[in-house]
Design a protein around this motif. Structure first.
Motif, PDB file in Angstrom:
ATOM      1  N   ALA A  28     -50.167   0.250  -0.370  1.00  0.00           N
ATOM      2  CA  ALA A  28     -51.268  -0.061  -1.288  1.00  0.00           C
ATOM      3  C   ALA A  28     -50.739  -0.321  -2.693  1.00  0.00           C
ATOM      4  O   ALA A  28     -51.206  -1.238  -3.391  1.00  0.00           O
ATOM      5  N   SER A  29     -49.748   0.444  -3.113  1.00  0.00           N
ATOM      6  CA  SER A  29     -49.148   0.271  -4.432  1.00  0.00           C
ATOM      7  C   SER A  29     -48.467  -1.091  -4.552  1.00  0.00           C
ATOM      8  O   SER A  29     -48.624  -1.797  -5.551  1.00  0.00           O
ATOM      9  N   ALA A  30     -47.712  -1.464  -3.530  1.00  0.00           N
ATOM     10  CA  ALA A  30     -47.021  -2.763  -3.548  1.00  0.00           C
ATOM     11  C   ALA A  30     -48.019  -3.909  -3.677  1.00  0.00           C
ATOM     12  O   ALA A  30     -47.796  -4.851  -4.450  1.00  0.00           O
ATOM     13  N   LEU A  31     -49.113  -3.825  -2.952  1.00  0.00           N
ATOM     14  CA  LEU A  31     -50.133  -4.876  -3.029  1.00  0.00           C
ATOM     15  C   LEU A  31     -50.782  -4.917  -4.410  1.00  0.00           C
ATOM     16  O   LEU A  31     -51.023  -5.992  -4.967  1.00  0.00           O
ATOM     17  N   ALA A  32     -51.064  -3.752  -4.979  1.00  0.00           N
ATOM     18  CA  ALA A  32     -51.721  -3.690  -6.289  1.00  0.00           C
ATOM     19  C   ALA A  32     -50.818  -4.182  -7.407  1.00  0.00           C
ATOM     20  O   ALA A  32     -51.288  -4.805  -8.367  1.00  0.00           O
ATOM     21  N   PHE A  36     -48.247  -8.396 -10.842  1.00  0.00           N
ATOM     22  CA  PHE A  36     -47.613  -8.135 -12.127  1.00  0.00           C
ATOM     23  C   PHE A  36     -46.090  -8.244 -12.073  1.00  0.00           C
ATOM     24  O   PHE A  36     -45.408  -8.037 -13.069  1.00  0.00           O
ATOM     25  N   GLY A  37     -45.557  -8.567 -10.895  1.00  0.00           N
ATOM     26  CA  GLY A  37     -44.126  -8.780 -10.750  1.00  0.00           C
ATOM     27  C   GLY A  37     -43.280  -7.532 -10.894  1.00  0.00           C
ATOM     28  O   GLY A  37     -42.104  -7.627 -11.236  1.00  0.00           O
ATOM     29  N   VAL A  38     -43.866  -6.363 -10.657  1.00  0.00           N
ATOM     30  CA  VAL A  38     -43.106  -5.112 -10.700  1.00  0.00           C
ATOM     31  C   VAL A  38     -43.443  -4.290  -9.464  1.00  0.00           C
ATOM     32  O   VAL A  38     -44.488  -4.478  -8.858  1.00  0.00           O
ATOM     33  N   ASP A  39     -42.538  -3.387  -9.131  1.00  0.00           N
ATOM     34  CA  ASP A  39     -42.825  -2.451  -8.050  1.00  0.00           C
ATOM     35  C   ASP A  39     -43.053  -1.070  -8.666  1.00  0.00           C
ATOM     36  O   ASP A  39     -42.986  -0.901  -9.893  1.00  0.00           O
ATOM     37  N   HIS A 113     -53.225  -0.085 -15.204  1.00  0.00           N
ATOM     38  CA  HIS A 113     -54.647  -0.189 -14.869  1.00  0.00           C
ATOM     39  C   HIS A 113     -54.804  -0.460 -13.366  1.00  0.00           C
ATOM     40  O   HIS A 113     -55.633   0.170 -12.692  1.00  0.00           O
ATOM     41  N   ALA A 114     -54.009  -1.381 -12.837  1.00  0.00           N
ATOM     42  CA  ALA A 114     -54.063  -1.707 -11.408  1.00  0.00           C
ATOM     43  C   ALA A 114     -53.647  -0.500 -10.565  1.00  0.00           C
ATOM     44  O   ALA A 114     -54.253  -0.221  -9.523  1.00  0.00           O
ATOM     45  N   ARG A 115     -52.627   0.225 -11.004  1.00  0.00           N
ATOM     46  CA  ARG A 115     -52.177   1.420 -10.270  1.00  0.00           C
ATOM     47  C   ARG A 115     -53.269   2.482 -10.253  1.00  0.00           C
ATOM     48  O   ARG A 115     -53.558   3.079  -9.212  1.00  0.00           O
ATOM     49  N   GLU A 116     -53.899   2.718 -11.391  1.00  0.00           N
ATOM     50  CA  GLU A 116     -54.963   3.715 -11.466  1.00  0.00           C
ATOM     51  C   GLU A 116     -56.118   3.351 -10.534  1.00  0.00           C
ATOM     52  O   GLU A 116     -56.653   4.216  -9.833  1.00  0.00           O
ATOM     53  N   GLU A 117     -56.491   2.078 -10.524  1.00  0.00           N
ATOM     54  CA  GLU A 117     -57.574   1.631  -9.646  1.00  0.00           C
ATOM     55  C   GLU A 117     -57.181   1.772  -8.177  1.00  0.00           C
ATOM     56  O   GLU A 117     -57.984   2.201  -7.342  1.00  0.00           O
TER      57      GLU A 117
END
Length: 149
Positions: A28-32, A36-39, A113-117
């Protein structure tokens, strides 16, 4: 023990549960973070480097719990993406400090923000109080001295 008894016992084992939750969270983290071009590891480096003062590579590695070689590779990758810059430390010319670029600061804000969501959605099957308790319990386990219990 039959195959059925073994497969029924696995879901009650802490290691099994943690491994499979971790795998789902990583996916899920990789997809989110992909837009943003980061892992996840790179995002953690950006978050640590957002400290109120410039950190050396070694200080950042210590905060992240990674070895020096891994840290150099992570910083190299982030530098190639234009997200961080290395500078010679004014206090010790043998040391590099690493700082976020303006692009890195913006990327950190967006990706966080994407990680938190993503985490909110990941924990959504739990009641909010259960999700908070899970996080607190994991924090306790991470910070507990080794060998306790």
């Amino acid at each position: 023990m039959t195959g059925d008894a073994t497969s029924e016992a696995l879901p009650s084992r802490l290691g099994y549960l943690l491994k499979h939750v971790y795998l789902r969270l990583t996916e899920a983290s990789a997809l989110a973070l992909a837009p943003f071009g980061v892992d996840g590891r790179e995002l953690a480096v950006l978050a640590v480097l957002a400290a109120e003062y410039p950190l050396s590579q070694l200080e950042a590695a210590g905060r992240l719990g990674v070895d020096r070689t891994t840290m150099v590779a992570l910083i190299d990758a982030l530098e190639a993406k234009g997200l961080v810059e290395r500078h010679r430390s004014p206090q010790d010319r043998r040391k590099n400090t690493v700082q976020l670029t303006p692009t890195g600061q913006d990327r950190l804000r967006q990706a966080e923000h994407a990680r938190e969501e993503m985490e909110r959605q990941f924990l959504a099957p739990l009641a909010p109080s259960d999700a908070s308790q899970l996080v607190r319990s994991l924090q306790t386990l991470v910070t507990a001295p080794k060998g306790t219990g």
